[in-house]
Design a protein around this motif. Structure first.
Motif, PDB file in Angstrom:
ATOM      1  N   PRO A 184       0.812  -1.229   0.000  1.00 20.26           N
ATOM      2  CA  PRO A 184       0.000   0.000   0.000  1.00 20.26           C
ATOM      3  C   PRO A 184       0.839   1.271   0.000  1.00 20.26           C
ATOM      4  O   PRO A 184       0.430   2.294  -0.560  1.00 20.26           O
ATOM      5  CB  PRO A 184      -0.830  -0.131   1.285  1.00 20.26           C
ATOM      6  CG  PRO A 184      -0.090  -1.117   2.134  1.00 20.26           C
ATOM      7  CD  PRO A 184       0.555  -2.061   1.181  1.00 20.26           C
ATOM      8  N   GLY A 185       2.017   1.224   0.607  1.00 20.89           N
ATOM      9  CA  GLY A 185       2.873   2.409   0.638  1.00 20.89           C
ATOM     10  C   GLY A 185       3.450   2.770  -0.715  1.00 20.89           C
ATOM     11  O   GLY A 185       3.927   3.898  -0.910  1.00 20.89           O
ATOM     12  N   LEU A 186       3.403   1.823  -1.661  1.00 17.98           N
ATOM     13  CA  LEU A 186       3.945   2.073  -2.993  1.00 17.98           C
ATOM     14  C   LEU A 186       2.843   2.187  -4.045  1.00 17.98           C
ATOM     15  O   LEU A 186       3.115   2.119  -5.242  1.00 17.98           O
ATOM     16  CB  LEU A 186       4.896   0.925  -3.384  1.00 17.98           C
ATOM     17  CG  LEU A 186       6.181   0.804  -2.561  1.00 17.98           C
ATOM     18  CD1 LEU A 186       6.923  -0.485  -2.904  1.00 17.98           C
ATOM     19  CD2 LEU A 186       7.085   2.008  -2.820  1.00 17.98           C
ATOM     20  N   TYR A 187       1.593   2.381  -3.584  1.00 24.51           N
ATOM     21  CA  TYR A 187       0.473   2.386  -4.517  1.00 24.51           C
ATOM     22  C   TYR A 187       0.639   3.450  -5.598  1.00 24.51           C
ATOM     23  O   TYR A 187       0.492   3.165  -6.794  1.00 24.51           O
ATOM     24  CB  TYR A 187      -0.854   2.598  -3.785  1.00 24.51           C
ATOM     25  CG  TYR A 187      -2.042   2.540  -4.715  1.00 24.51           C
ATOM     26  CD1 TYR A 187      -2.624   1.324  -5.041  1.00 24.51           C
ATOM     27  CD2 TYR A 187      -2.564   3.699  -5.303  1.00 24.51           C
ATOM     28  CE1 TYR A 187      -3.696   1.247  -5.919  1.00 24.51           C
ATOM     29  CE2 TYR A 187      -3.631   3.641  -6.182  1.00 24.51           C
ATOM     30  CZ  TYR A 187      -4.194   2.415  -6.488  1.00 24.51           C
ATOM     31  OH  TYR A 187      -5.243   2.346  -7.381  1.00 24.51           O
ATOM     32  N   TRP A 188       0.956   4.662  -5.206  1.00 21.92           N
ATOM     33  CA  TRP A 188       1.035   5.748  -6.182  1.00 21.92           C
ATOM     34  C   TRP A 188       2.263   5.613  -7.073  1.00 21.92           C
ATOM     35  O   TRP A 188       2.235   6.034  -8.245  1.00 21.92           O
ATOM     36  CB  TRP A 188       1.013   7.109  -5.480  1.00 21.92           C
ATOM     37  CG  TRP A 188      -0.334   7.375  -4.878  1.00 21.92           C
ATOM     38  CD1 TRP A 188      -0.657   7.438  -3.555  1.00 21.92           C
ATOM     39  CD2 TRP A 188      -1.563   7.551  -5.592  1.00 21.92           C
ATOM     40  NE1 TRP A 188      -2.004   7.644  -3.390  1.00 21.92           N
ATOM     41  CE2 TRP A 188      -2.590   7.717  -4.619  1.00 21.92           C
ATOM     42  CE3 TRP A 188      -1.905   7.578  -6.941  1.00 21.92           C
ATOM     43  CZ2 TRP A 188      -3.920   7.922  -4.972  1.00 21.92           C
ATOM     44  CZ3 TRP A 188      -3.236   7.766  -7.293  1.00 21.92           C
ATOM     45  CH2 TRP A 188      -4.221   7.943  -6.318  1.00 21.92           C
ATOM     46  N   PHE A 189       3.313   5.019  -6.544  1.00 25.58           N
ATOM     47  CA  PHE A 189       4.465   4.728  -7.411  1.00 25.58           C
ATOM     48  C   PHE A 189       4.060   3.748  -8.500  1.00 25.58           C
ATOM     49  O   PHE A 189       4.365   3.942  -9.688  1.00 25.58           O
ATOM     50  CB  PHE A 189       5.628   4.144  -6.596  1.00 25.58           C
ATOM     51  CG  PHE A 189       6.698   3.522  -7.456  1.00 25.58           C
ATOM     52  CD1 PHE A 189       7.652   4.309  -8.087  1.00 25.58           C
ATOM     53  CD2 PHE A 189       6.729   2.148  -7.665  1.00 25.58           C
ATOM     54  CE1 PHE A 189       8.614   3.738  -8.913  1.00 25.58           C
ATOM     55  CE2 PHE A 189       7.687   1.563  -8.484  1.00 25.58           C
ATOM     56  CZ  PHE A 189       8.642   2.362  -9.102  1.00 25.58           C
ATOM     57  N   ASN A 190       3.370   2.668  -8.101  1.00 29.04           N
ATOM     58  CA  ASN A 190       2.955   1.658  -9.077  1.00 29.04           C
ATOM     59  C   ASN A 190       1.944   2.209 -10.071  1.00 29.04           C
ATOM     60  O   ASN A 190       1.997   1.892 -11.267  1.00 29.04           O
ATOM     61  CB  ASN A 190       2.374   0.442  -8.348  1.00 29.04           C
ATOM     62  CG  ASN A 190       3.429  -0.337  -7.594  1.00 29.04           C
ATOM     63  OD1 ASN A 190       4.511  -0.577  -8.096  1.00 29.04           O
ATOM     64  ND2 ASN A 190       3.129  -0.724  -6.354  1.00 29.04           N
ATOM     65  N   ALA A 191       1.021   3.042  -9.592  1.00 29.17           N
ATOM     66  CA  ALA A 191       0.044   3.658 -10.491  1.00 29.17           C
ATOM     67  C   ALA A 191       0.745   4.577 -11.491  1.00 29.17           C
ATOM     68  O   ALA A 191       0.457   4.549 -12.690  1.00 29.17           O
ATOM     69  CB  ALA A 191      -0.992   4.439  -9.686  1.00 29.17           C
ATOM     70  N   GLY A 192       1.690   5.386 -10.994  1.00 29.89           N
ATOM     71  CA  GLY A 192       2.438   6.278 -11.871  1.00 29.89           C
ATOM     72  C   GLY A 192       3.274   5.525 -12.881  1.00 29.89           C
ATOM     73  O   GLY A 192       3.366   5.912 -14.057  1.00 29.89           O
ATOM     74  N   LEU A 193       3.891   4.427 -12.429  1.00 23.27           N
ATOM     75  CA  LEU A 193       4.702   3.616 -13.337  1.00 23.27           C
ATOM     76  C   LEU A 193       3.839   3.018 -14.441  1.00 23.27           C
ATOM     77  O   LEU A 193       4.236   3.000 -15.618  1.00 23.27           O
ATOM     78  CB  LEU A 193       5.403   2.496 -12.550  1.00 23.27           C
ATOM     79  CG  LEU A 193       6.249   1.512 -13.359  1.00 23.27           C
ATOM     80  CD1 LEU A 193       7.394   2.242 -14.054  1.00 23.27           C
ATOM     81  CD2 LEU A 193       6.793   0.406 -12.461  1.00 23.27           C
ATOM     82  N   THR A 194       2.646   2.555 -14.084  1.00 18.37           N
ATOM     83  CA  THR A 194       1.750   1.948 -15.077  1.00 18.37           C
ATOM     84  C   THR A 194       1.259   2.991 -16.079  1.00 18.37           C
ATOM     85  O   THR A 194       1.231   2.742 -17.292  1.00 18.37           O
ATOM     86  CB  THR A 194       0.553   1.282 -14.379  1.00 18.37           C
ATOM     87  OG1 THR A 194       1.034   0.299 -13.459  1.00 18.37           O
ATOM     88  CG2 THR A 194      -0.370   0.620 -15.385  1.00 18.37           C
ATOM     89  N   VAL A 195       0.874   4.159 -15.598  1.00 17.43           N
ATOM     90  CA  VAL A 195       0.437   5.235 -16.495  1.00 17.43           C
ATOM     91  C   VAL A 195       1.575   5.639 -17.427  1.00 17.43           C
ATOM     92  O   VAL A 195       1.379   5.828 -18.636  1.00 17.43           O
ATOM     93  CB  VAL A 195      -0.057   6.452 -15.685  1.00 17.43           C
ATOM     94  CG1 VAL A 195      -0.292   7.645 -16.608  1.00 17.43           C
ATOM     95  CG2 VAL A 195      -1.342   6.110 -14.941  1.00 17.43           C
ATOM     96  N   ALA A 196       2.777   5.770 -16.874  1.00 16.56           N
ATOM     97  CA  ALA A 196       3.942   6.147 -17.688  1.00 16.56           C
ATOM     98  C   ALA A 196       4.227   5.078 -18.743  1.00 16.56           C
ATOM     99  O   ALA A 196       4.558   5.399 -19.896  1.00 16.56           O
ATOM    100  CB  ALA A 196       5.162   6.347 -16.793  1.00 16.56           C
ATOM    101  N   LEU A 197       4.078   3.816 -18.350  1.00 18.34           N
ATOM    102  CA  LEU A 197       4.328   2.716 -19.282  1.00 18.34           C
ATOM    103  C   LEU A 197       3.325   2.743 -20.425  1.00 18.34           C
ATOM    104  O   LEU A 197       3.692   2.613 -21.604  1.00 18.34           O
ATOM    105  CB  LEU A 197       4.249   1.386 -18.530  1.00 18.34           C
ATOM    106  CG  LEU A 197       4.509   0.109 -19.327  1.00 18.34           C
ATOM    107  CD1 LEU A 197       5.919   0.110 -19.896  1.00 18.34           C
ATOM    108  CD2 LEU A 197       4.305  -1.123 -18.446  1.00 18.34           C
ATOM    109  N   LEU A 198       2.042   2.923 -20.109  1.00 19.72           N
ATOM    110  CA  LEU A 198       1.014   2.963 -21.145  1.00 19.72           C
ATOM    111  C   LEU A 198       1.178   4.187 -22.048  1.00 19.72           C
ATOM    112  O   LEU A 198       0.976   4.112 -23.263  1.00 19.72           O
ATOM    113  CB  LEU A 198      -0.374   2.962 -20.507  1.00 19.72           C
ATOM    114  CG  LEU A 198      -0.732   1.705 -19.705  1.00 19.72           C
ATOM    115  CD1 LEU A 198      -2.119   1.846 -19.088  1.00 19.72           C
ATOM    116  CD2 LEU A 198      -0.662   0.464 -20.578  1.00 19.72           C
ATOM    117  N   ALA A 199       1.554   5.319 -21.446  1.00 24.89           N
ATOM    118  CA  ALA A 199       1.788   6.534 -22.238  1.00 24.89           C
ATOM    119  C   ALA A 199       2.961   6.333 -23.196  1.00 24.89           C
ATOM    120  O   ALA A 199       2.906   6.746 -24.362  1.00 24.89           O
ATOM    121  CB  ALA A 199       2.054   7.718 -21.309  1.00 24.89           C
ATOM    122  N   ALA A 200       4.019   5.703 -22.713  1.00 19.25           N
ATOM    123  CA  ALA A 200       5.180   5.432 -23.559  1.00 19.25           C
ATOM    124  C   ALA A 200       4.821   4.497 -24.708  1.00 19.25           C
ATOM    125  O   ALA A 200       5.353   4.631 -25.822  1.00 19.25           O
ATOM    126  CB  ALA A 200       6.306   4.831 -22.724  1.00 19.25           C
TER     127      ALA A 200
END
Length: 473
Positions: free
Chosen positions: A273-289
């Motif tokens: 749970p402490g890394l939720y926003w990191f994982n969400a940001g990483l996924t969004v960045a991956l899809l955007a890329a």
């Protein structure tokens, strides 16, 4: 002869897997090998296979690391809010569950990648289908058909291929098709509603405890009543509905990892749970890329999987454990892709595909010349099902466009008509993403094919009819 053998090879493959006489991997390898020998080109089998494997190797690599990446995201709880939100919307009503599947698949399809769509959709919906004892082929069929309609997005592949093959602007092809594709998507939602009603009639109308706590606390109760009662006025007996509800609740309480319910367990050890926003940001960045095409998709998922593992599971032992947890899916999907490489390699290398396409085009009566757009739309169903998109758009479409031009039919109309078969194409045995779908859903490919093909073909025909009605095609 090659034309007949090509159709015979495809028919043999489909019959054997639908009758479950062979596994898809075995059929994809052994049947084309046999037909390659039958056409007298057995000596070239190795070359055909190596060429096919070479073309599909990047796809296999992408799927392998995509499964690891999204598997880790599921493990750490990235999609738990989505699952809970869908559960609240669905309220254990089969109609809402199936419609929710279609809506989720359509939304996630905006990233343009079928594998990603299926991984997210199945990981979100599979626990609910299992808990309610709903048909899993309904889930795979609806998801594949919705994704097929959305696959026509310019960054999804087919539109770009059509534009490239005919030297047209992708926007000129896609934008006018939006109304027809919109009708197709509405038809998928209507189909989902009908299939959901059928599932509701089969298992009864149920409600889910609104708290949405772990499965051991989830309570399923019957909401249906006696004759004339119930939320939807459905006739039925309280005892039968209650028995089904009790059984579903028992399944929920006793479900373990093997049943695929770990995605809703709020106490699993892999949550971060402490890394939720990191994982969400990483996924969004991956899809955007991916959408921006900053790097090849296999490279993006390779980097994403490595980064996700390293950050979420710093210890080497934990990383090995997570990779091992998803090894079955990785091996199953990668094996399917490489087996499909044998099928496509033989189909292309022996010249079967070319002869089949030439025969179909040559079979068009001269009187149909002014209606080549309609002909292209109809042909796009079988051709994109039995061929890769590359083979159809770069090999067949230019021939159809040339035939249309001789009768005054514009290349734009031909290009738009060529997109209508994509709803069916996404369930083709030559599409690697479909193996992600059936593999994660634990559905036999033959069962998926037998259920989905008729609905997907009907969806494609609806898109074609809407295109003609609106004057787009």
């Amino acid at each position: 002869m090659l034309t007949v053998l090509g159709f015979a090879m495809i028919a043999t493959f489909l019959v054997l897997i639908m009758l479950k006489k062979m596994s898809p991997i075995a059929a994809l390898v052994l049947i084309p090998a046999l037909f390659c020998v039958a056409v007298g080109q057995g000596a070239q089998l190795g070359d055909y296979v190596i060429e096919g494997v070479g073309k599909l190797a990047p796809t296999a690599a992408m799927l392998m690391f995509a499964i690891v990446y999204f598997g880790v995201m599921i493990d750490v709880g990235l999609f738990d809010p989505i699952v809970r939100g869908i559960l609240r919307f669905c309220k254990a009503d089969p109609v809402r569950v199936v419609v929710g599947t279609a809506v989720l698949a359509a939304i996630v399809s905006l990233d343009g990648d079928g594998s990603t769509t299926f991984m997210i959709t199945v990981s979100a919906m599979y626990p609910l289908y299992k808990r309610l004892k709903m048909s899993l082929v309904v889930m795979t069929g609806v998801a594949a058909t919705a994704n097929g309609v959305m696959n026509t997005l310019p960054w999804g592949g087919p539109t770009a291929r059509a534009a490239t093959a005919l030297k047209l602007d992708a926007a000129d092809i896609f934008v006018p098709m939006i109304p027809a594709l919109g009708v197709g998507l509405l038809f998928v939602f209507a189909l989902a509603y009908v299939l959901g009603r059928r599932e509701r009639k089969r298992i009864g109308y149920l409600t889910l405890d609104e708290v949405l706590v772990p499965e051991t606390d989830a309570v399923l109760v019957a909401a249906g009543g006696s004759k004339g009662a119930g939320k939807d006025g459905r006739k039925g007996g309280d005892a039968a509905a209650a028995a089904k509800a009790t059984g579903a609740a028992g399944d929920a309480a006793g479900a373990g990892e093997g049943d695929g319910f770990q995605g809703l367990d709020p106490n699993r050890a892999t949550l971060r749970p402490g890394l939720y926003w990191f994982n969400a940001g990483l996924t969004v960045a991956l899809l955007a890329a991916m959408i921006l095409e900053l790097l090849p998709i296999p490279v993006l998922f390779l980097l994403g999987a490595a980064l996700a593992l390293t950050v979420n599971f710093p210890k080497t032992a934990e990383q090995k454990e997570r990779i091992a947890a998803h090894a079955d899916n990785v091996l199953n999907v990668a094996g399917m892709v490489f087996a499909a490489a044998v099928f496509t390699g033989v189909l292309t290398g022996t010249g079967m595909v070319k002869h089949m396409a030439d025969w179909l085009v040559g079979a068009i009566p001269d009187g149909m010349g002014p209606h080549m757009a309609l002909v292209t739309g109809v042909l796009s169903l079988p051709l994109t099902y039995f061929m890769s998109n590359d083979g159809f758009y770069f090999g067949v479409l230019p021939v159809l466009a040339e035939a249309g031009a001789a009768h005054g039919v514009s290349s734009l109309e031909i290009a738009r008509a060529s997109l209508v078969g994509q709803a069916l194409h996404m369930s083709s045995p030559l599409v690697p993403a479909v193996y992600v779908l059936v593999g994660m859903a634990k559905v036999e490919f033959g069962d998926h094919t037998r259920f989905t093909v008729k609905w997907a073909a009907l969806t494609s025909l609806v898109v074609l009819a809407a295109g003609i009605l609106f004057g787009i095609i």
